[in-house]
Design a protein around this motif. Structure first.
Motif, PDB file in Angstrom:
ATOM      1  N   VAL A  21       0.827  -1.204   0.000  1.00 55.30           N
ATOM      2  CA  VAL A  21       0.000   0.000   0.000  1.00 55.30           C
ATOM      3  C   VAL A  21       0.863   1.256   0.000  1.00 55.30           C
ATOM      4  N   SER A  22       1.894   1.282   0.831  1.00 54.43           N
ATOM      5  CA  SER A  22       2.745   2.470   0.890  1.00 54.43           C
ATOM      6  C   SER A  22       3.534   2.653  -0.408  1.00 54.43           C
ATOM      7  N   LEU A  23       4.017   1.573  -0.990  1.00 55.68           N
ATOM      8  CA  LEU A  23       4.705   1.686  -2.279  1.00 55.68           C
ATOM      9  C   LEU A  23       3.742   2.065  -3.394  1.00 55.68           C
ATOM     10  N   GLY A  24       2.513   1.608  -3.305  1.00 60.46           N
ATOM     11  CA  GLY A  24       1.506   1.988  -4.298  1.00 60.46           C
ATOM     12  C   GLY A  24       1.202   3.478  -4.254  1.00 60.46           C
ATOM     13  N   VAL A  25       1.097   4.031  -3.059  1.00 52.03           N
ATOM     14  CA  VAL A  25       0.880   5.469  -2.923  1.00 52.03           C
ATOM     15  C   VAL A  25       2.076   6.230  -3.477  1.00 52.03           C
ATOM     16  N   TRP A  26       3.266   5.767  -3.148  1.00 53.39           N
ATOM     17  CA  TRP A  26       4.473   6.409  -3.673  1.00 53.39           C
ATOM     18  C   TRP A  26       4.534   6.332  -5.194  1.00 53.39           C
ATOM     19  N   ALA A  27       4.192   5.183  -5.761  1.00 55.51           N
ATOM     20  CA  ALA A  27       4.257   5.001  -7.215  1.00 55.51           C
ATOM     21  C   ALA A  27       3.268   5.901  -7.928  1.00 55.51           C
ATOM     22  N   THR A  28       2.075   6.058  -7.379  1.00 56.15           N
ATOM     23  CA  THR A  28       1.081   6.891  -8.056  1.00 56.15           C
ATOM     24  C   THR A  28       1.427   8.369  -7.968  1.00 56.15           C
ATOM     25  N   ARG A  29       2.128   8.768  -6.940  1.00 51.67           N
ATOM     26  CA  ARG A  29       2.492  10.177  -6.802  1.00 51.67           C
ATOM     27  C   ARG A  29       3.795  10.519  -7.501  1.00 51.67           C
ATOM     28  N   SER A  30       4.736   9.607  -7.544  1.00 49.78           N
ATOM     29  CA  SER A  30       6.069   9.927  -8.040  1.00 49.78           C
ATOM     30  C   SER A  30       6.318   9.497  -9.481  1.00 49.78           C
ATOM     31  N   LEU A  31       5.773   8.380  -9.882  1.00 52.46           N
ATOM     32  CA  LEU A  31       6.063   7.841 -11.194  1.00 52.46           C
ATOM     33  C   LEU A  31       4.951   8.182 -12.179  1.00 52.46           C
ATOM     34  N   GLU A  32       5.328   8.244 -13.439  1.00 55.34           N
ATOM     35  CA  GLU A  32       4.353   8.531 -14.485  1.00 55.34           C
ATOM     36  C   GLU A  32       3.575   7.268 -14.821  1.00 55.34           C
ATOM     37  N   VAL A  40       7.486   2.841 -16.751  1.00 59.76           N
ATOM     38  CA  VAL A  40       8.004   2.211 -15.536  1.00 59.76           C
ATOM     39  C   VAL A  40       6.960   2.294 -14.427  1.00 59.76           C
ATOM     40  N   GLY A  41       6.285   3.421 -14.333  1.00 64.62           N
ATOM     41  CA  GLY A  41       5.245   3.580 -13.318  1.00 64.62           C
ATOM     42  C   GLY A  41       4.099   2.609 -13.496  1.00 64.62           C
ATOM     43  N   THR A  42       3.748   2.359 -14.751  1.00 59.42           N
ATOM     44  CA  THR A  42       2.673   1.404 -15.030  1.00 59.42           C
ATOM     45  C   THR A  42       3.069  -0.005 -14.614  1.00 59.42           C
ATOM     46  N   ILE A  43       4.303  -0.375 -14.894  1.00 60.07           N
ATOM     47  CA  ILE A  43       4.785  -1.708 -14.519  1.00 60.07           C
ATOM     48  C   ILE A  43       4.853  -1.851 -13.002  1.00 60.07           C
ATOM     49  N   VAL A  44       5.367  -0.826 -12.321  1.00 64.20           N
ATOM     50  CA  VAL A  44       5.470  -0.874 -10.856  1.00 64.20           C
ATOM     51  C   VAL A  44       4.080  -0.929 -10.226  1.00 64.20           C
ATOM     52  N   ALA A  45       3.171  -0.080 -10.694  1.00 65.59           N
ATOM     53  CA  ALA A  45       1.820  -0.065 -10.138  1.00 65.59           C
ATOM     54  C   ALA A  45       1.091  -1.381 -10.422  1.00 65.59           C
TER      55      ALA A  45
END
Length: 69
Positions: A21-32, A40-45
């Protein structure tokens, strides 16, 4: 000797879920994250969503099974 090998794994799933959950919040705010292309953001999310989708039911079912025993 068997007691030294047994560990409490009951906290493993909640820690994984909290991390997802915390990495998901970070990914949605920081990565495109784009709907039209793979980034990269799509793959991480997407990876975090899959891990969360597997962890949450495992957590619920493990607690349900421990209550039954």
């Amino acid at each position: 000797m068997a007691d030294s090998r047994s560990r409490n794994h009951g906290r493993f799933l909640p820690v994984v879920l909290l991390a997802v959950v915390s990495l998901g919040v970070w990914a949605t705010r920081s990565l495109e994250i784009s709907v039209n292309r793979v980034t990269v953001g799509t793959i991480v999310a997407g990876t975090l969503l899959v891990i969360g989708a597997l962890t949450l039911p495992a957590l619920i079912l493990s607690r349900w099974q421990s209550e039954r025993e």
